[in-house]
Design a protein around this motif. Sequence first.
Motif, PDB file in Angstrom:
ATOM      1  N   UNK A  40       0.816  -1.210   0.000  1.00 12.05           N
ATOM      2  CA  UNK A  40       0.000   0.000   0.000  1.00 12.05           C
ATOM      3  C   UNK A  40       0.847   1.255   0.000  1.00 12.05           C
ATOM      4  N   UNK A  41       1.871   1.273   0.827  1.00 12.78           N
ATOM      5  CA  UNK A  41       2.766   2.424   0.926  1.00 12.78           C
ATOM      6  C   UNK A  41       3.446   2.688  -0.414  1.00 12.78           C
ATOM      7  N   UNK A  42       4.012   1.659  -1.010  1.00 13.35           N
ATOM      8  CA  UNK A  42       4.739   1.828  -2.267  1.00 13.35           C
ATOM      9  C   UNK A  42       3.805   2.190  -3.427  1.00 13.35           C
ATOM     10  N   UNK A  81     -14.929   7.057  -4.178  1.00  8.28           N
ATOM     11  CA  UNK A  81     -15.689   6.289  -5.164  1.00  8.28           C
ATOM     12  C   UNK A  81     -14.914   5.069  -5.666  1.00  8.28           C
ATOM     13  N   UNK A  82     -13.674   5.300  -6.073  1.00  9.11           N
ATOM     14  CA  UNK A  82     -12.850   4.219  -6.616  1.00  9.11           C
ATOM     15  C   UNK A  82     -11.756   3.876  -5.610  1.00  9.11           C
ATOM     16  N   UNK A  83     -11.760   2.619  -5.160  1.00  2.00           N
ATOM     17  CA  UNK A  83     -10.782   2.215  -4.150  1.00  2.00           C
ATOM     18  C   UNK A  83     -10.009   0.987  -4.612  1.00  2.00           C
ATOM     19  N   UNK A  84      -8.718   1.022  -4.349  1.00  4.61           N
ATOM     20  CA  UNK A  84      -7.838  -0.098  -4.647  1.00  4.61           C
ATOM     21  C   UNK A  84      -7.498  -0.780  -3.335  1.00  4.61           C
ATOM     22  N   UNK A  85      -7.891  -2.040  -3.192  1.00  3.31           N
ATOM     23  CA  UNK A  85      -7.581  -2.823  -1.997  1.00  3.31           C
ATOM     24  C   UNK A  85      -6.315  -3.615  -2.301  1.00  3.31           C
ATOM     25  N   UNK A  86      -5.303  -3.493  -1.423  1.00  6.31           N
ATOM     26  CA  UNK A  86      -4.018  -4.145  -1.672  1.00  6.31           C
ATOM     27  C   UNK A  86      -3.637  -5.078  -0.524  1.00  6.31           C
ATOM     28  N   UNK A 114      -8.813  -4.903  -6.833  1.00  2.00           N
ATOM     29  CA  UNK A 114      -7.893  -5.570  -5.905  1.00  2.00           C
ATOM     30  C   UNK A 114      -6.540  -5.763  -6.563  1.00  2.00           C
ATOM     31  N   UNK A 115      -5.482  -5.470  -5.793  1.00  2.00           N
ATOM     32  CA  UNK A 115      -4.113  -5.668  -6.264  1.00  2.00           C
ATOM     33  C   UNK A 115      -3.334  -6.462  -5.221  1.00  2.00           C
ATOM     34  N   UNK A 116      -2.673  -7.511  -5.668  1.00  2.00           N
ATOM     35  CA  UNK A 116      -1.789  -8.284  -4.796  1.00  2.00           C
ATOM     36  C   UNK A 116      -0.532  -8.639  -5.581  1.00  2.00           C
ATOM     37  N   UNK A 117       0.532  -8.837  -4.860  1.00  2.78           N
ATOM     38  CA  UNK A 117       1.754  -9.293  -5.514  1.00  2.78           C
ATOM     39  C   UNK A 117       1.554 -10.735  -5.965  1.00  2.78           C
ATOM     40  N   UNK A 118       1.125 -11.594  -5.056  1.00  2.40           N
ATOM     41  CA  UNK A 118       0.961 -13.020  -5.346  1.00  2.40           C
ATOM     42  C   UNK A 118      -0.509 -13.417  -5.333  1.00  2.40           C
ATOM     43  N   UNK A 123      -7.843 -19.628  -6.015  1.00  5.57           N
ATOM     44  CA  UNK A 123      -8.541 -18.674  -5.140  1.00  5.57           C
ATOM     45  C   UNK A 123      -9.975 -18.434  -5.594  1.00  5.57           C
ATOM     46  N   UNK A 124     -10.846 -18.178  -4.633  1.00  6.24           N
ATOM     47  CA  UNK A 124     -12.254 -17.851  -4.916  1.00  6.24           C
ATOM     48  C   UNK A 124     -12.376 -16.565  -5.713  1.00  6.24           C
ATOM     49  N   UNK A 125     -11.420 -15.678  -5.516  1.00  2.00           N
ATOM     50  CA  UNK A 125     -11.468 -14.351  -6.103  1.00  2.00           C
ATOM     51  C   UNK A 125     -10.085 -14.048  -6.689  1.00  2.00           C
ATOM     52  N   UNK A 126     -10.058 -13.631  -7.919  1.00  2.00           N
ATOM     53  CA  UNK A 126      -8.793 -13.308  -8.584  1.00  2.00           C
ATOM     54  C   UNK A 126      -8.563 -11.794  -8.504  1.00  2.00           C
ATOM     55  N   UNK A 127      -7.348 -11.375  -8.116  1.00  2.00           N
ATOM     56  CA  UNK A 127      -7.070  -9.931  -8.074  1.00  2.00           C
ATOM     57  C   UNK A 127      -7.130  -9.318  -9.474  1.00  2.00           C
ATOM     58  N   UNK A 128      -7.524  -8.060  -9.536  1.00  2.00           N
ATOM     59  CA  UNK A 128      -7.555  -7.341 -10.817  1.00  2.00           C
ATOM     60  C   UNK A 128      -6.141  -7.043 -11.305  1.00  2.00           C
ATOM     61  N   UNK A 129      -5.228  -6.843 -10.357  1.00  2.00           N
ATOM     62  CA  UNK A 129      -3.824  -6.564 -10.677  1.00  2.00           C
ATOM     63  C   UNK A 129      -2.979  -7.506  -9.838  1.00  2.00           C
TER      64      UNK A 129
END
Length: 146
Positions: A40-42, A81-86, A114-118, A123-129
């Motif tokens: 999140x910080x980076x 309105x638009x949120x990125x969950x990391x 949603x953004x994750x490194x790995x 998974x039930x849910x795939x990250x967008x990034x």
Amino acid sequence: MFFYSYDEFEKDIKSMAREIRDDFSPDAILAIARGGMTIGHFIAIALQNRNLFSLNSIHYDEQSKLDTINIFNIPDLSNVNKILVVDDIVDSGESMAEIKKTLLKLYPHLDIKIATIFYKKTALLMPDYKAKEATEWIEFFWDITL
């Protein structure tokens, strides 16, 4: 076990940040504590976004999955309105699916990505990034043990 180095992280964050900026440009970033805090910080710095929030989600105790998902310390997102969950990883996807469900229940107007490194393919849910598929246990450069 796979060691995820700072050099790899920096490369992956820059690539993900460019993709996020070009595709979504979030109003705010929501880091899942603890795994998502570094990301999140980076990402916030890369996107020049000062609206960085966090929430807590506990579904694991060290390497063991718990029977419950505890989500707490949810910030006020009524003006976003638009949120990125990391987060660092989407493993089973159960936690992230529950976080998304909880956020939309409280703030139905949110457009959530949603953004994750790995991530894991199962998974039930795939990250967008995402940057890398997880195929073994990952030790992150920020994992510090005493």
